[in-house]
Design a protein around this motif. Structure first.
Motif, PDB file in Angstrom:
ATOM      1  N   LEU A 147       0.825  -1.210   0.000  1.00  0.00           N
ATOM      2  CA  LEU A 147       0.000   0.000   0.000  1.00  0.00           C
ATOM      3  C   LEU A 147       0.860   1.261   0.000  1.00  0.00           C
ATOM      4  CD1 LEU A 147      -2.936  -0.857   2.441  1.00  0.00           C
ATOM      5  CD2 LEU A 147      -3.093  -0.430   0.007  1.00  0.00           C
ATOM      6  N   GLU A 148       1.979   1.225   0.710  1.00  0.00           N
ATOM      7  CA  GLU A 148       2.842   2.412   0.744  1.00  0.00           C
ATOM      8  C   GLU A 148       3.368   2.743  -0.653  1.00  0.00           C
ATOM      9  OE1 GLU A 148       6.629   4.409   3.083  1.00  0.00           O
ATOM     10  OE2 GLU A 148       6.260   2.260   3.312  1.00  0.00           O
ATOM     11  N   LYS A 149       3.689   1.723  -1.428  1.00  0.00           N
ATOM     12  CA  LYS A 149       4.176   1.960  -2.794  1.00  0.00           C
ATOM     13  C   LYS A 149       3.100   2.632  -3.648  1.00  0.00           C
ATOM     14  CE  LYS A 149       7.406  -1.946  -2.769  1.00  0.00           C
ATOM     15  NZ  LYS A 149       7.696  -3.297  -3.319  1.00  0.00           N
ATOM     16  N   VAL A 150       1.846   2.170  -3.490  1.00  0.00           N
ATOM     17  CA  VAL A 150       0.740   2.774  -4.241  1.00  0.00           C
ATOM     18  C   VAL A 150       0.516   4.217  -3.781  1.00  0.00           C
ATOM     19  CG1 VAL A 150      -1.736   2.645  -4.744  1.00  0.00           C
ATOM     20  CG2 VAL A 150      -0.372   0.546  -4.645  1.00  0.00           C
ATOM     21  N   GLU A 196       2.702   6.231  -2.448  1.00  0.00           N
ATOM     22  CA  GLU A 196       3.825   7.051  -2.907  1.00  0.00           C
ATOM     23  C   GLU A 196       3.652   7.453  -4.372  1.00  0.00           C
ATOM     24  OE1 GLU A 196       8.724   6.914  -2.798  1.00  0.00           O
ATOM     25  OE2 GLU A 196       7.579   5.042  -2.709  1.00  0.00           O
ATOM     26  N   LYS A 197       3.128   6.540  -5.172  1.00  0.00           N
ATOM     27  CA  LYS A 197       2.947   6.819  -6.600  1.00  0.00           C
ATOM     28  C   LYS A 197       1.724   7.698  -6.865  1.00  0.00           C
ATOM     29  CE  LYS A 197       2.126   4.580 -11.070  1.00  0.00           C
ATOM     30  NZ  LYS A 197       1.880   3.304 -11.781  1.00  0.00           N
ATOM     31  N   GLU A 198       0.592   7.374  -6.239  1.00  0.00           N
ATOM     32  CA  GLU A 198      -0.675   8.050  -6.548  1.00  0.00           C
ATOM     33  C   GLU A 198      -0.897   9.329  -5.746  1.00  0.00           C
ATOM     34  OE1 GLU A 198      -2.955   7.490  -8.773  1.00  0.00           O
ATOM     35  OE2 GLU A 198      -2.312   5.559  -9.591  1.00  0.00           O
ATOM     36  N   ARG A 199      -0.308   9.409  -4.555  1.00  0.00           N
ATOM     37  CA  ARG A 199      -0.461  10.561  -3.665  1.00  0.00           C
ATOM     38  C   ARG A 199      -1.928  10.946  -3.434  1.00  0.00           C
ATOM     39  NH1 ARG A 199       4.448  12.334  -1.194  1.00  0.00           N
ATOM     40  NH2 ARG A 199       6.041  11.148  -2.315  1.00  0.00           N
ATOM     41  N   PRO A 200      -2.738  10.010  -2.924  1.00  0.00           N
ATOM     42  CA  PRO A 200      -4.136  10.348  -2.622  1.00  0.00           C
ATOM     43  C   PRO A 200      -4.213  11.301  -1.426  1.00  0.00           C
ATOM     44  CG  PRO A 200      -3.615   8.167  -1.783  1.00  0.00           C
ATOM     45  CD  PRO A 200      -2.413   8.616  -2.563  1.00  0.00           C
ATOM     46  N   ASP A 201      -5.327  12.002  -1.325  1.00  0.00           N
ATOM     47  CA  ASP A 201      -5.532  12.925  -0.199  1.00  0.00           C
ATOM     48  C   ASP A 201      -6.135  12.212   1.007  1.00  0.00           C
ATOM     49  OD1 ASP A 201      -4.810  15.345  -1.738  1.00  0.00           O
ATOM     50  OD2 ASP A 201      -6.627  14.847  -2.866  1.00  0.00           O
ATOM     51  N   GLY A 202      -6.893  11.144   0.745  1.00  0.00           N
ATOM     52  CA  GLY A 202      -7.552  10.434   1.839  1.00  0.00           C
ATOM     53  C   GLY A 202      -7.610   8.945   1.572  1.00  0.00           C
ATOM     54  N   GLU A 225       0.230   3.020  12.613  1.00  0.00           N
ATOM     55  CA  GLU A 225       1.262   2.641  13.583  1.00  0.00           C
ATOM     56  C   GLU A 225       2.665   2.798  13.008  1.00  0.00           C
ATOM     57  OE1 GLU A 225       0.140  -1.317  14.525  1.00  0.00           O
ATOM     58  OE2 GLU A 225      -1.661  -0.718  15.630  1.00  0.00           O
ATOM     59  N   LYS A 226       2.819   2.552  11.706  1.00  0.00           N
ATOM     60  CA  LYS A 226       4.136   2.653  11.066  1.00  0.00           C
ATOM     61  C   LYS A 226       4.464   4.070  10.603  1.00  0.00           C
ATOM     62  CE  LYS A 226       4.521  -2.145   9.561  1.00  0.00           C
ATOM     63  NZ  LYS A 226       4.710  -3.084   8.438  1.00  0.00           N
ATOM     64  N   GLY A 227       3.540   4.999  10.833  1.00  0.00           N
ATOM     65  CA  GLY A 227       3.791   6.388  10.477  1.00  0.00           C
ATOM     66  C   GLY A 227       3.615   6.707   9.007  1.00  0.00           C
ATOM     67  N   ILE A 228       3.062   5.774   8.241  1.00  0.00           N
ATOM     68  CA  ILE A 228       2.921   5.970   6.789  1.00  0.00           C
ATOM     69  C   ILE A 228       1.849   7.015   6.484  1.00  0.00           C
ATOM     70  CG2 ILE A 228       2.272   4.827   4.621  1.00  0.00           C
ATOM     71  CD1 ILE A 228       3.552   2.259   5.800  1.00  0.00           C
ATOM     72  N   LEU A 229       0.761   7.013   7.248  1.00  0.00           N
ATOM     73  CA  LEU A 229      -0.287   8.016   7.030  1.00  0.00           C
ATOM     74  C   LEU A 229       0.255   9.419   7.271  1.00  0.00           C
ATOM     75  CD1 LEU A 229      -3.401   6.352   8.749  1.00  0.00           C
ATOM     76  CD2 LEU A 229      -2.700   6.220   6.359  1.00  0.00           C
ATOM     77  N   GLN A 230       1.014   9.560   8.338  1.00  0.00           N
ATOM     78  CA  GLN A 230       1.588  10.867   8.674  1.00  0.00           C
ATOM     79  C   GLN A 230       2.646  11.281   7.648  1.00  0.00           C
ATOM     80  OE1 GLN A 230       3.338  10.986  12.566  1.00  0.00           O
ATOM     81  NE2 GLN A 230       3.565  13.213  12.576  1.00  0.00           N
ATOM     82  N   LYS A 231       3.446  10.328   7.199  1.00  0.00           N
ATOM     83  CA  LYS A 231       4.518  10.598   6.236  1.00  0.00           C
ATOM     84  C   LYS A 231       3.978  11.208   4.947  1.00  0.00           C
ATOM     85  CE  LYS A 231       8.097   8.137   3.583  1.00  0.00           C
ATOM     86  NZ  LYS A 231       8.724   6.802   3.336  1.00  0.00           N
ATOM     87  N   TYR A 232       2.834  10.699   4.477  1.00  0.00           N
ATOM     88  CA  TYR A 232       2.271  11.176   3.210  1.00  0.00           C
ATOM     89  C   TYR A 232       1.077  12.110   3.419  1.00  0.00           C
ATOM     90  CZ  TYR A 232       5.227   7.583   1.141  1.00  0.00           C
ATOM     91  OH  TYR A 232       6.307   6.827   0.760  1.00  0.00           O
ATOM     92  N   ASN A 233       0.887  12.558   4.665  1.00  0.00           N
ATOM     93  CA  ASN A 233      -0.212  13.469   5.004  1.00  0.00           C
ATOM     94  C   ASN A 233      -1.544  12.927   4.487  1.00  0.00           C
ATOM     95  OD1 ASN A 233      -1.385  15.768   6.137  1.00  0.00           O
ATOM     96  ND2 ASN A 233      -1.212  16.940   4.231  1.00  0.00           N
ATOM     97  N   LEU A 234      -1.777  11.646   4.759  1.00  0.00           N
ATOM     98  CA  LEU A 234      -2.952  10.942   4.250  1.00  0.00           C
ATOM     99  C   LEU A 234      -4.052  10.945   5.313  1.00  0.00           C
ATOM    100  CD1 LEU A 234      -3.873   9.365   1.749  1.00  0.00           C
ATOM    101  CD2 LEU A 234      -2.951   7.295   2.791  1.00  0.00           C
ATOM    102  N   LYS A 235      -5.187  11.515   4.976  1.00  0.00           N
ATOM    103  CA  LYS A 235      -6.296  11.630   5.928  1.00  0.00           C
ATOM    104  C   LYS A 235      -7.150  10.363   5.900  1.00  0.00           C
ATOM    105  CE  LYS A 235      -6.457  16.578   4.884  1.00  0.00           C
ATOM    106  NZ  LYS A 235      -5.461  16.492   3.770  1.00  0.00           N
ATOM    107  N   VAL A 236      -7.548   9.894   7.075  1.00  0.00           N
ATOM    108  CA  VAL A 236      -8.455   8.749   7.167  1.00  0.00           C
ATOM    109  C   VAL A 236      -9.878   9.268   7.003  1.00  0.00           C
ATOM    110  CG1 VAL A 236      -9.311   6.876   8.612  1.00  0.00           C
ATOM    111  CG2 VAL A 236      -6.888   7.468   8.654  1.00  0.00           C
ATOM    112  N   LEU A 237     -10.572   8.789   5.985  1.00  0.00           N
ATOM    113  CA  LEU A 237     -11.928   9.249   5.692  1.00  0.00           C
ATOM    114  C   LEU A 237     -12.948   8.402   6.439  1.00  0.00           C
ATOM    115  CD1 LEU A 237     -11.578   9.747   1.829  1.00  0.00           C
ATOM    116  CD2 LEU A 237     -11.197  11.421   3.645  1.00  0.00           C
TER     117      LEU A 237
END
Length: 532
Positions: A74-77, A79-85, A104-116
């Protein structure tokens, strides 16, 4: 509230391969979510490891990735797509687990990804057994005496304190995986060891057993403005102790008093508000059969199998509305797609009865243990709609593809029924064992006492048997009466030995019991003279 303007592209997590407890229901919910997001002009990215789904059709999402459902993939996707949420609540337990892991792994925070929709905190409260218990105590809602443990020794120690039997529930698992009822130390060691191994956070809840109580479910919706509705409530034919996925389920509930219905509805709304769920939520209660005492036994802070059943039973598109809520809309802003006049904040009303019966694969797995318990074993289900319980039950039985034309067909079962094996210990044939028991002269009250199935349901089965006797007796009015309770012509002919013919009519499912005009209703068949 208007649609969020900060969400231009959203990632939707699919549920992956079809497994027990997670099948086509989540393909349905994911597809509905993709449609809802695209309708609002939001670009959609779907990740699902299962290509054999409707949601992976090229026309469903703007970008589709058939990739393993792991945090790394999921992180690879991302990183490529850069979704907002990211929308997790449509992928069943798999989706919730993955979003929790990404957080928990900080991936949401790393890519500023909001949980909808449902926030991470609500997922943790709903799935972590210890946190959920603490929250329920805080808001004054009853839970069975329980303790979340991380080792078998802790489980054994707590069980000694509260006494056997105990129910073991594994955290962050699906379909009751890793769960079970332990009647002694040996069984607890086995169940707890497996549950700890299968739990994502290596945790199981050991709780005092309430097996034998009624199991009631409420499907609840909430938006960001704290508006709440109950889409419908459902009652399990089987008592607590059998997984709801393996139980016959009816909607709406049939044996609750109005006070009990309102009591549990109030509790359900109180719980979804405390959790902070935005979207759909399934809440399961255990209700004492002879009092108004209840406890909360399970909460799914997501669209679930029961959500799909509730959607089809009421005509209310839970997954579609939940996706709209996730991007900022409130229930009072969203039109009901069925009536196109009322809003999504309008609670559905049912003027019919829906019955769901599970379908088990035991004919393909002949050596499998057929005993039903807290771990789900069915691989599918059928749903039928009728004007009364007897009709919907018989329609559902015919849909199972098990060579049955109804609950009864005029044949006599001369086999002796073993009460211990067939009524006390449930299997996939328990419905037909009840018929055999009633025909052999065992009283409905005794069957209810042994099986812990509410007497109301046993009496309804007894009523079907009485109609069969009426048909055999040749009473003139029997045929027309039988049709009202789900007896079809083939069934009547087999019982009476005479040709029979009747007219089928169609009644409307419109979410509002004809209170408002429906623009896009659907229909169910029944016996009668007037079609809606």
């Amino acid at each position: 509230m208007p649609k969020r303007t900060d969400i231009k592209k959203a990632l939707v997590i699919g549920s992956g391969p079809i497994v027990i407890g997670q099948a086509a229901e989540f393909d349905y919910s994911g597809s509905q979510a993709l449609k809802a997001l695209k309708e609002e002009g939001i670009k959609t990215v779907l990740v699902n490891s299962n290509p054999a789904t409707i949601q992976t059709d090229p026309d469903m999402a703007d970008s589709t990735y058939i990739e393993p459902l792991t945090a790394e993939s999921l992180e690879k996707v991302i990183e490529k797509e850069r979704p907002d949420g990211i929308l997790s609540g449509m992928g069943g337990q798999t989706g919730l687990n993955l979003v929790s892991e990404l957080a928990e792994k900080g991936i949401l925070q790393k890519y500023n990804l909001k949980v909808l929709g449902t926030p991470i905190k609500a997922i943790q409260w709903g799935e972590d057994r210890d946190k959920f218990k603490e929250l329920m105590i805080k808001i004054g809602e009853p839970v069975p005496p329980s303790k979340a443990v991380n080792a078998v020794e802790q489980a054994l120690e707590f069980a000694t304190q509260i006494g056997y039997p105990v129910i073991v529930r594994a955290a962050y698992t699906l379909g009751g995986t890793g769960s079970g009822i332990a009647h002694n130390q040996f069984e607890l060691e086995r169940i707890a060891s497996l549950g700890l191994e299968l739990s994502r956070i290596h945790q199981v809840l050991v709780e005092k057993s309430v097996a034998g109580w009624k199991e009631i479910e409420y499907e609840v919706m909430r938006d960001s403005a704290d508006n709440c509705i109950t889409v419908c409530n459902m009652e399990n034919f089987d008592p607590v102790g059998i997984h709801t996925g393996d139980s016959i389920v009816v909607a709406p509930s049939q044996t609750l008093t109005d006070y009990e219905y309102q009591m549990l509805r109030t509790a359900a709304i109180k719980i979804i508000r405390a959790l902070g769920v935005e979207g759909g939520c399934n809440i399961q209660f255990a209700l004492h059969p002879n009092s108004e005492e209840y406890v909360i036994i399970e909460v799914n802070p997501r669209v679930s199998r029961s959500s799909a059943l509730a959607s089809k039973a009421t005509g209310y598109p839970i997954a579609f509305i939940a996706a709209k809520i996730a991007i900022g809309f409130t229930l009072d802003e969203l039109p009901n797609p069925i009536t196109k006049e009322t809003k999504a904040s309008f609670e559905p009303a049912l003027d019919y009865i829906v019955t769901k019966i599970p379908r088990w694969p035991f004919e393909k797995f002949r050596t499998a243990d057929r005993t039903l318990g807290t771990q789900m074993k069915s691989t599918g289900e059928v749903m039928a709609i009728g004007r009364n319980f007897e009709e919907s039950l018989q329609k559902a039985i015919r849909s199972l593809d098990i060579d049955k034309i109804g609950l009864v067909d005029g044949s006599e079962d001369n086999g002796k029924i073993d009460l211990t094996d067939h009524l006390k210990t449930p299997t996939h044939k328990r419905l037909f064992h009840i018929v055999t028991a009633l025909k052999s002269g065992i009283k409905a009250e005794e069957i209810s006492e042994i099986s812990k199935i509410d007497l109301w349901f046993i009496k309804k089965i007894e009523h079907i048997i009485e109609i069969e006797k009426m048909l055999k007796s040749g009473k003139k009015e029997a045929i027309e009466y039988a049709r009202k309770f789900g007896f079809i012509e083939k069934q009547i002919e087999k019982i009476t030995g005479k040709k029979s013919k009747s007219m089928r009519v169609y009644k409307m499912v419109d979410t509002c019991a004809a209170e408002f005009e429906a623009k896009t209703p659907y229909y169910y068949s029944t016996s009668g003279t007037t079609t809606d």
